[in-house]
Scaffold this active site. Sequence first.
Site, PDB file in Angstrom:
ATOM      1  N   GLY A  72      63.533  32.600  34.295  1.00 50.49           N
ATOM      2  CA  GLY A  72      62.532  31.806  34.990  1.00 50.49           C
ATOM      3  C   GLY A  72      63.131  30.905  36.055  1.00 50.49           C
ATOM      4  N   THR A  73      64.256  30.296  35.754  1.00 50.11           N
ATOM      5  CA  THR A  73      64.861  29.356  36.697  1.00 50.11           C
ATOM      6  C   THR A  73      65.245  30.068  37.992  1.00 50.11           C
ATOM      7  OG1 THR A  73      65.682  28.053  34.842  1.00 50.11           O
ATOM      8  CG2 THR A  73      66.744  27.692  36.969  1.00 50.11           C
ATOM      9  N   ASN A 152      54.383  23.587  30.217  1.00 56.02           N
ATOM     10  CA  ASN A 152      55.162  23.899  29.023  1.00 56.02           C
ATOM     11  C   ASN A 152      55.017  22.864  27.923  1.00 56.02           C
ATOM     12  OD1 ASN A 152      56.591  22.854  31.411  1.00 56.02           O
ATOM     13  ND2 ASN A 152      58.222  22.370  29.980  1.00 56.02           N
ATOM     14  N   GLN A 180      55.311  30.115  31.051  1.00 52.12           N
ATOM     15  CA  GLN A 180      54.633  29.865  29.771  1.00 52.12           C
ATOM     16  C   GLN A 180      53.328  30.639  29.633  1.00 52.12           C
ATOM     17  OE1 GLN A 180      55.847  28.401  27.221  1.00 52.12           O
ATOM     18  NE2 GLN A 180      57.591  27.304  28.088  1.00 52.12           N
ATOM     19  N   SER A 200      59.725  34.863  32.343  1.00 45.86           N
ATOM     20  CA  SER A 200      61.021  34.817  31.644  1.00 45.86           C
ATOM     21  C   SER A 200      60.935  35.580  30.328  1.00 45.86           C
ATOM     22  CB  SER A 200      61.362  33.350  31.387  1.00 45.86           C
ATOM     23  OG  SER A 200      62.512  33.265  30.576  1.00 45.86           O
ATOM     24  N   GLY A 201      61.963  36.386  30.045  1.00 46.20           N
ATOM     25  CA  GLY A 201      61.941  37.239  28.857  1.00 46.20           C
ATOM     26  C   GLY A 201      61.872  36.486  27.541  1.00 46.20           C
ATOM     27  N   HIS A 202      62.635  35.382  27.441  1.00 45.70           N
ATOM     28  CA  HIS A 202      62.777  34.767  26.117  1.00 45.70           C
ATOM     29  C   HIS A 202      61.558  33.979  25.668  1.00 45.70           C
ATOM     30  CE1 HIS A 202      63.962  30.452  27.079  1.00 45.70           C
ATOM     31  NE2 HIS A 202      64.148  30.997  28.257  1.00 45.70           N
ATOM     32  N   THR A 238      74.733  44.191  39.637  1.00 48.32           N
ATOM     33  CA  THR A 238      74.441  45.332  38.763  1.00 48.32           C
ATOM     34  C   THR A 238      73.397  44.925  37.727  1.00 48.32           C
ATOM     35  OG1 THR A 238      76.672  46.121  39.080  1.00 48.32           O
ATOM     36  CG2 THR A 238      75.494  46.995  37.164  1.00 48.32           C
ATOM     37  N   CYS A 326      66.442  12.403  26.010  1.00 43.85           N
ATOM     38  CA  CYS A 326      67.403  11.319  25.855  1.00 43.85           C
ATOM     39  C   CYS A 326      68.157  11.141  27.164  1.00 43.85           C
ATOM     40  CB  CYS A 326      68.369  11.646  24.732  1.00 43.85           C
ATOM     41  SG  CYS A 326      69.356  10.251  24.271  1.00 43.85           S
TER      42      CYS A 326
HETATM   43  N1  PLP Z   1      59.481  27.220  33.852  1.00 47.36           N
HETATM   44  C1  PLP Z   1      58.887  26.826  32.721  1.00 47.36           C
HETATM   45  C2  PLP Z   1      57.465  26.363  32.772  1.00 47.36           C
HETATM   46  C3  PLP Z   1      59.582  26.847  31.502  1.00 47.36           C
HETATM   47  O1  PLP Z   1      58.983  26.430  30.388  1.00 47.36           O
HETATM   48  C4  PLP Z   1      60.930  27.298  31.513  1.00 47.36           C
HETATM   49  C5  PLP Z   1      61.730  27.291  30.262  1.00 47.36           C
HETATM   50  O2  PLP Z   1      61.593  26.411  29.424  1.00 47.36           O
HETATM   51  C6  PLP Z   1      61.507  27.715  32.729  1.00 47.36           C
HETATM   52  C7  PLP Z   1      60.753  27.662  33.876  1.00 47.36           C
HETATM   53  C8  PLP Z   1      62.921  28.201  32.794  1.00 47.36           C
HETATM   54  O3  PLP Z   1      63.003  29.536  32.338  1.00 47.36           O
HETATM   55  P1  PLP Z   1      64.438  30.143  31.917  1.00 47.36           P
HETATM   56  O4  PLP Z   1      64.821  29.494  30.654  1.00 47.36           O
HETATM   57  O5  PLP Z   1      64.167  31.607  31.752  1.00 47.36           O
HETATM   58  O6  PLP Z   1      65.357  29.895  33.051  1.00 47.36           O
END
Ligand code: PLP
Length: 400
Positions: A72-73, A152, A180, A200-202, A238, A326
């Site tokens: 996602g990032t 999120n 999300q 994002s996959g996870h 790759t 924190c």
């Molecule tokens: N954007 C949102 C709304 C998220 O909740 C997250 C992960 O917590 C991300 C982006 C980042 O995704 P990634 O962990 O795949 O880089």
Amino acid sequence: MRPVYLDNNATTRVDPVVVESMLPFFTEHFGNASSMHAFGSAVGGAVKAARQQIQSLLGAEFDHEVIFTSGGTESDNAAILSALETQSGRDEIVTSMVEHPAILSLCEHLERTRGVRVHRIPVDSRGCLDIDAYRRALSGRTAIATVMWANNETGTLFPVETLAELAHEAGALFHTDAVQAVGKIPMTLAETDIDMLSLSGHKLHGPKGVGALYVRRGIRFRPFVRGGHQERGRRAGTENVPAIVGLGKAAELAALSMNDEVTRVKALRDRLEAGILQSVGSCFVTGDADNRLPNTTNVAFECIEGEGILLMLNKEGIAASSGSACTSGSLEPSHVLRAMNIPYTAAHGAIRFSFSRENGPEDVDRVLDVLPGVIANLRAMSPFWQGDGQPPTAFNPTYA
Ligand code: PLP
């Protein structure tokens, strides 16, 4: 006792079926997707199949609108940086105050280092975007508007289809961070004005370190990661084939379980929420109760610290997450809850419970068994707690 995992917005367990689909691509089918020989073509076919599985989950028109990334990032960064390059004469970004740091910290960086002007649109106390302010911020200078599909922390949904139309009226591109939302709510991108979307996959029972950026056909795109010609020259490097195959399978499974998500999972979330509100005093749900992800609830408990709640829940084998981070030794409420102007005494004690298709009624029962006692114990130790319905004692820091 079986642990209770209610932190699925942080990450999800990889579905065993996903793991199974990935395994052959570490050993049997180890080829490079770009190779001309048979080892490569077997792998190339699997990458194409994964692209189609994501296309189908997103309701996109073409599979080549999907670019694989590291998550996602990266997708968020790639979308914004591309827009700033391709939208000539436009150097402003419109976004919201409650985006993920993957958007906000890049925006800050661009402001500082490139003089890009960033409009951060406020939200109300339910976390809903000020649409008039959004409209006013858009102009002939806007390169891209980027607003998340779902928050999120609170799960609040944003009207991204309308926001995309408004961005287009100003001649700007529209991107949404749907990390999300994908897999939790149905979407048909082909029928929207959304130009780019991150996933994002996870977050959907797929592997970590893989994601995708949807870029609508016809949108000019400049790569963020430069190098070889992979992904039609839009993302070099790759391909991480096992992860891509896993992401495709995760997307297919998410599509199959979408009904479960919006009915059974939502019912679990709603029962937990109602049970908490009934059994614990002086707490409330943050976010837009009627317009939220089906799996998320964020409850703010007055006069105690979220970290304390999490630690005590953790001792009982329950995993959730707090709305505080924190920072330099002090526990500050998150930027999301601050933007919503949630009173400090409550924002401090905000806890997010996020479900997935792997949760069952026993998880809700267990939290409802344990949580009221945890809250009562912590409040008994809190110097600010006066009793249910009583205003807290002098505990009135202001938000920076
Ligand atoms: N954007 C949102 C709304 C998220 O909740 C997250 C992960 O917590 C991300 C982006 C980042 O995704 P990634 O962990 O795949 O880089």
